[in-house]
Design an enzyme around this catalytic site. Structure first.
Site, mmCIF file in Angstrom:
data_model
loop_
_atom_site.group_PDB
_atom_site.id
_atom_site.type_symbol
_atom_site.label_atom_id
_atom_site.label_comp_id
_atom_site.label_asym_id
_atom_site.label_seq_id
_atom_site.Cartn_x
_atom_site.Cartn_y
_atom_site.Cartn_z
ATOM 1 C CG HIS A 61 7.316 22.363 -20.721
ATOM 2 N ND1 HIS A 61 7.027 21.398 -21.064
ATOM 3 C CD2 HIS A 61 8.391 22.385 -19.955
ATOM 4 C CE1 HIS A 61 7.616 20.961 -20.665
ATOM 5 N NE2 HIS A 61 8.392 21.280 -20.718
ATOM 6 C CD GLU A 62 9.845 25.294 -17.599
ATOM 7 O OE1 GLU A 62 9.884 24.737 -16.063
ATOM 8 O OE2 GLU A 62 10.680 24.611 -18.192
ATOM 9 C CG HIS B 204 8.071 20.780 -15.565
ATOM 10 N ND1 HIS B 204 7.712 18.996 -15.122
ATOM 11 C CD2 HIS B 204 8.658 20.898 -16.660
ATOM 12 C CE1 HIS B 204 8.843 18.937 -17.132
ATOM 13 N NE2 HIS B 204 9.044 20.487 -17.232
ATOM 14 C CD GLU C 60 10.299 17.948 -19.802
ATOM 15 O OE1 GLU C 60 9.888 18.723 -20.695
ATOM 16 O OE2 GLU C 60 11.397 18.066 -18.901
#
Length: 256
Positions: free
Chosen positions: A131-132, A135, A189
């Site tokens: 997830h990070e 980003h 997100e």
């Protein structure tokens, strides 16, 4: 640090959220510049943590996080469309904080608390890290660093740092300067959730673990919350959205 970029961050504090622009728009900072600034902040974080003996380089938790990081990294490189090669680096910090974040250019910071308090499996660690990484790969920090985001981030991370002791000063500064862990929009997100599912699946981690991760986060939130949840909203709608993306990720995982 780039003086122009620092000036833009100070100026951004006077801009309303509805009229906010990205760091890149304000400072004219391209990807390479932001990555360089983030690298400087990351290096300071590592140096300070080493000095305060909060840098974990040998525990079982570190070994697991590092193994997941190294397994995800080549697949993250394949997804990189920024035009600039990332110099991925990992720092594991000894702290009870339930948190993790990434700086532009692939500087990943994981607090031991998120692994130990949630009793994460390797696949759940991959869900956090994937997830990070997305980003960073999609350069979301360039799209969503407005005045209120910076203000909220400085307050939120600053408070967390105060609770974690003196060893978190550089980490807090890195967060407030670059927008690490900033409260991204629902759309960004969702993109990180979806991209993270695909990334972990390509690396050989069952994407179902992303669901169990956020279920654990929700449970923790009900018993006091976490700094990770302060910038990564977890709710039933979000989990349901990930469930809808699971078939595509599961197909990738099953083909391995």
């Amino acid at each position: 640090m780039n003086n122009k970029l620092m000036l833009c961050m100070a100026t951004a504090a006077t801009v309303t959220l509805s009229g906010c622009t990205t760091i890149a728009d304000i400072a004219g900072a391209d990807t390479a510049t932001l990555n360089n600034v983030a690298a400087q902040g990351f290096n300071k974080t590592v140096q300070e943590a080493s000095s305060n003996k909060t840098l974990d380089t040998s525990s079982a938790t570190y070994q697991r996080v590092n193994a997941v990081f190294n397994k995800l990294r080549p697949y993250a490189d394949q997804m990189n469309q920024t035009g600039t090669k990332f110099a991925w680096q990992l720092a594991v910090l000894k702290s009870d904080q339930v948190n993790a974040y990434v700086a532009p250019g692939g500087k990943v910071v994981v607090y031991t608390g998120i692994v130990n308090k949630l009793n994460l499996t390797d696949a759940e660690i991959a869900a956090v890290m994937g997830h990070e990484m997305v980003h960073a790969l999609e350069e979301h920090s360039k799209q969503k660093v407005g005045a209120q985001a910076l203000t909220d981030l400085a307050i939120g991370i600053g408070l967390s740092a105060a609770g974690a002791g003196q060893g978190a000063t550089a980490a807090a500064q890195l967060g407030s300067q670059i927008g690490i862990g900033l409260p991204y929009s629902r759309n960004l997100e969702s993109r990180a959730d979806q991209g993270g599912l695909m990334l972990m699946a390509r690396a050989g981690y069952n994407p179902q673990a992303a669901i169990t991760l956020w279920e654990k986060m929700n449970k923790l939130s009900g018993s006091g919350g976490s700094s990770f949840l302060s910038t990564h909203p977890s709710n039933s709608q979000r989990i349901e959205a990930m469930r809808k993306n699971l078939p595509a990720a599961q197909a990738i995982y099953n083909q391995r």
